[in-house]
Design an enzyme around this catalytic site. Sequence first.
Site, PDB file in Angstrom:
ATOM      1  N   GLU A  93       0.918  -1.209   0.239  1.00 51.79           N
ATOM      2  CA  GLU A  93      -0.013  -0.116   0.121  1.00 51.79           C
ATOM      3  C   GLU A  93       0.861   1.347   0.070  1.00 51.79           C
ATOM      4  OE1 GLU A  93      -1.988  -1.290   3.591  1.00 51.79           O
ATOM      5  OE2 GLU A  93      -0.811  -0.171   4.740  1.00 51.79           O
ATOM      6  N   CYS A 106       3.529   8.240   0.676  1.00 53.95           N
ATOM      7  CA  CYS A 106       4.345   7.279   1.680  1.00 53.95           C
ATOM      8  C   CYS A 106       4.295   6.066   0.741  1.00 53.95           C
ATOM      9  CB  CYS A 106       3.739   7.253   3.046  1.00 53.95           C
ATOM     10  SG  CYS A 106       4.644   6.294   3.831  1.00 53.95           S
ATOM     11  N   CYS A 113       7.743  -7.087   6.383  1.00 55.13           N
ATOM     12  CA  CYS A 113       8.851  -6.723   7.007  1.00 55.13           C
ATOM     13  C   CYS A 113       9.642  -7.561   7.768  1.00 55.13           C
ATOM     14  CB  CYS A 113       8.663  -5.015   7.450  1.00 55.13           C
ATOM     15  SG  CYS A 113      10.374  -4.415   8.151  1.00 55.13           S
ATOM     16  N   CYS A 117       9.652  -4.669  14.462  1.00 53.96           N
ATOM     17  CA  CYS A 117       9.540  -3.691  15.323  1.00 53.96           C
ATOM     18  C   CYS A 117       8.245  -3.902  16.075  1.00 53.96           C
ATOM     19  CB  CYS A 117       9.445  -2.451  14.734  1.00 53.96           C
ATOM     20  SG  CYS A 117      11.076  -1.917  13.518  1.00 53.96           S
ATOM     21  N   CYS A 120       4.618  -2.005  15.636  1.00 52.71           N
ATOM     22  CA  CYS A 120       4.503  -1.738  13.973  1.00 52.71           C
ATOM     23  C   CYS A 120       3.554  -3.167  13.471  1.00 52.71           C
ATOM     24  CB  CYS A 120       5.654  -1.430  13.313  1.00 52.71           C
ATOM     25  SG  CYS A 120       5.263  -1.536  11.323  1.00 52.71           S
ATOM     26  N   GLY A 162       7.774  -2.200   5.098  1.00 55.30           N
ATOM     27  CA  GLY A 162       9.089  -2.589   4.760  1.00 55.30           C
ATOM     28  C   GLY A 162      10.304  -1.594   5.052  1.00 55.30           C
ATOM     29  N   GLU A 163      11.376  -2.456   5.413  1.00 58.81           N
ATOM     30  CA  GLU A 163      12.769  -1.253   5.604  1.00 58.81           C
ATOM     31  C   GLU A 163      13.367  -1.153   4.394  1.00 58.81           C
ATOM     32  OE1 GLU A 163      14.975  -0.135   8.418  1.00 58.81           O
ATOM     33  OE2 GLU A 163      16.043   0.135   6.308  1.00 58.81           O
ATOM     34  N   SER A 194      13.703   6.274   4.857  1.00 62.84           N
ATOM     35  CA  SER A 194      13.798   5.902   6.090  1.00 62.84           C
ATOM     36  C   SER A 194      14.562   4.726   6.576  1.00 62.84           C
ATOM     37  CB  SER A 194      12.497   6.133   6.803  1.00 62.84           C
ATOM     38  OG  SER A 194      11.862   4.987   6.720  1.00 62.84           O
ATOM     39  N   SER A 216      14.347   6.088  12.268  1.00 64.80           N
ATOM     40  CA  SER A 216      13.275   5.861  13.162  1.00 64.80           C
ATOM     41  C   SER A 216      14.016   5.263  14.615  1.00 64.80           C
ATOM     42  CB  SER A 216      12.571   4.563  12.746  1.00 64.80           C
ATOM     43  OG  SER A 216      11.621   4.193  13.467  1.00 64.80           O
ATOM     44  N   LEU A 217      13.901   6.450  15.337  1.00 68.73           N
ATOM     45  CA  LEU A 217      14.579   5.980  16.637  1.00 68.73           C
ATOM     46  C   LEU A 217      13.700   5.760  17.759  1.00 68.73           C
ATOM     47  CD1 LEU A 217      17.431   6.778  17.660  1.00 68.73           C
ATOM     48  CD2 LEU A 217      16.622   8.949  18.591  1.00 68.73           C
ATOM     49  N   ASN A 292      -0.304   5.163  16.214  1.00 65.77           N
ATOM     50  CA  ASN A 292      -1.746   4.799  15.675  1.00 65.77           C
ATOM     51  C   ASN A 292      -2.035   3.536  16.283  1.00 65.77           C
ATOM     52  OD1 ASN A 292      -3.033   6.751  14.053  1.00 65.77           O
ATOM     53  ND2 ASN A 292      -2.315   5.973  12.135  1.00 65.77           N
ATOM     54  N   CYS A 335       1.517   2.226   8.617  1.00 64.96           N
ATOM     55  CA  CYS A 335       1.783   1.399   7.601  1.00 64.96           C
ATOM     56  C   CYS A 335       1.342   0.083   7.846  1.00 64.96           C
ATOM     57  CB  CYS A 335       3.434   1.388   7.358  1.00 64.96           C
ATOM     58  SG  CYS A 335       4.443   1.248   8.732  1.00 64.96           S
TER      59      CYS A 335
HETATM   60  S1  SF4 Z   1       8.611   0.142  11.370  1.00 67.89           S
HETATM   61 FE1  SF4 Z   1       9.320   0.042   9.598  1.00 67.89          FE
HETATM   62  S2  SF4 Z   1      11.211  -1.329   9.965  1.00 67.89           S
HETATM   63 FE2  SF4 Z   1       9.891  -1.599  11.793  1.00 67.89          FE
HETATM   64  S3  SF4 Z   1       8.824  -3.490  11.257  1.00 67.89           S
HETATM   65 FE3  SF4 Z   1       7.415  -1.567  10.568  1.00 67.89          FE
HETATM   66  S4  SF4 Z   1       8.215  -1.299   8.402  1.00 67.89           S
HETATM   67 FE4  SF4 Z   1       9.379  -2.894   9.483  1.00 67.89          FE
END
Ligand code: SF4
Length: 363
Positions: A93, A106, A113, A117, A120, A162-163, A194, A216-217, A292, A335
């Site tokens: 998406e 975006c 991914c 994280c 996420c 995704g990363e 990112s 992304s910290l 979110n 995401c």
């Molecule tokens: S925050 Fe980004 S890098 Fe981390 S799991 Fe989600 S999509 Fe992957």
Amino acid sequence: MEQRRNIKALTLAQLGQTLKDWGVEGFRFEQVFRWLYQKDVASFDEMSNLSKALRAKLAEHFTVERMIPAAVQVSDDGTRKFLFQLSDKESVESVLIPNEERQTLCISTQVGCAMACSFCLTGTLGLTRNLSHYEIVEQVMAVQRALGPETRITNVVYMGMGEPLHNFDNVVESVRLLIDEKALNLSKNKVTVSTSGLVPQMLKFGELLDVKLAVSLTGTTDEMRDVLIPVNRKYDLKTLMRACRDYPMKRRNRITFEYTLLKGVNDSLEDAKRLIKLLQGIPAKVNLIPFNEYPGSLYRRCEDETMFRFQKYLLDRHVQANVRTSRGRDILGACGQLKAAMEQRRVPKRPRVSEAGSAPTAN
Ligand code: SF4
């Protein structure tokens, strides 16, 4: 007969080499390139400044493909989410976030991914596969097509599923197409890639391209970040911040640090204090992102009051900090959320950072 390939799946180098191998004059490469990416043609027949023979040869070997959104959701605030079904029935998406000055898209770089994280939703899906550079660029082209010529996408951020730096070569090729003046011709300052903290790839990326970088910290101690963004176990905060200090950047550019505020986890003034310390010596700005929540999420959104107190603490100490308003909450703005909702996936159990402290707990 040889199977025809999507011409946009070729890298620029491959396309150039193919035409060269056919004995086509060098300047034709630029013409084909412009037709594909700037004029966005749907067929070789439209490439009117090429000879009939070359058009026929191209059509004999290649197709001109386009991605079409399988679903579009429009939020009350104008945010639009596009779901794309790929040729292998996987889906990704893209989210268009309009405001008065900008149309920011975006985009996704992977199906799922691998980074896991813990805050996420995409991280719960695991990695299915990388997107090709075509599938990355085509998200921009398809959304632009849907918007029509009156509304131009002005900014592209690689912050969807995704990363990005885990799909390094395809992301590099896609960025080249976005910023090439013969292709999509976006300004380098309007493209942001990112990363969750893949340090070697980050430094390599900075050597190749000077678009903007976002890190992304989201955690200010290794203990916390090990759980929130597990890649931290490989590249800890010290390594990451050193890489940010060494990151090759043009004067006046800054690294954006994304900081998702999680209630009771990373939203205290102690965290803000540690954050300032981490950023010392780095040309930086901080984006504070309200979390979110999604069905099954391990964390909660922090109160607006807490968020603005956090922001004020940074601003009072001369750290540029913006609060990124949460857009499209009614259509699940973060995401991976449209994809997961459409697939009605269950969110698996994962370790989380406890609200009482930063110790990891099994949930
Ligand atoms: S925050 Fe980004 S890098 Fe981390 S799991 Fe989600 S999509 Fe992957």
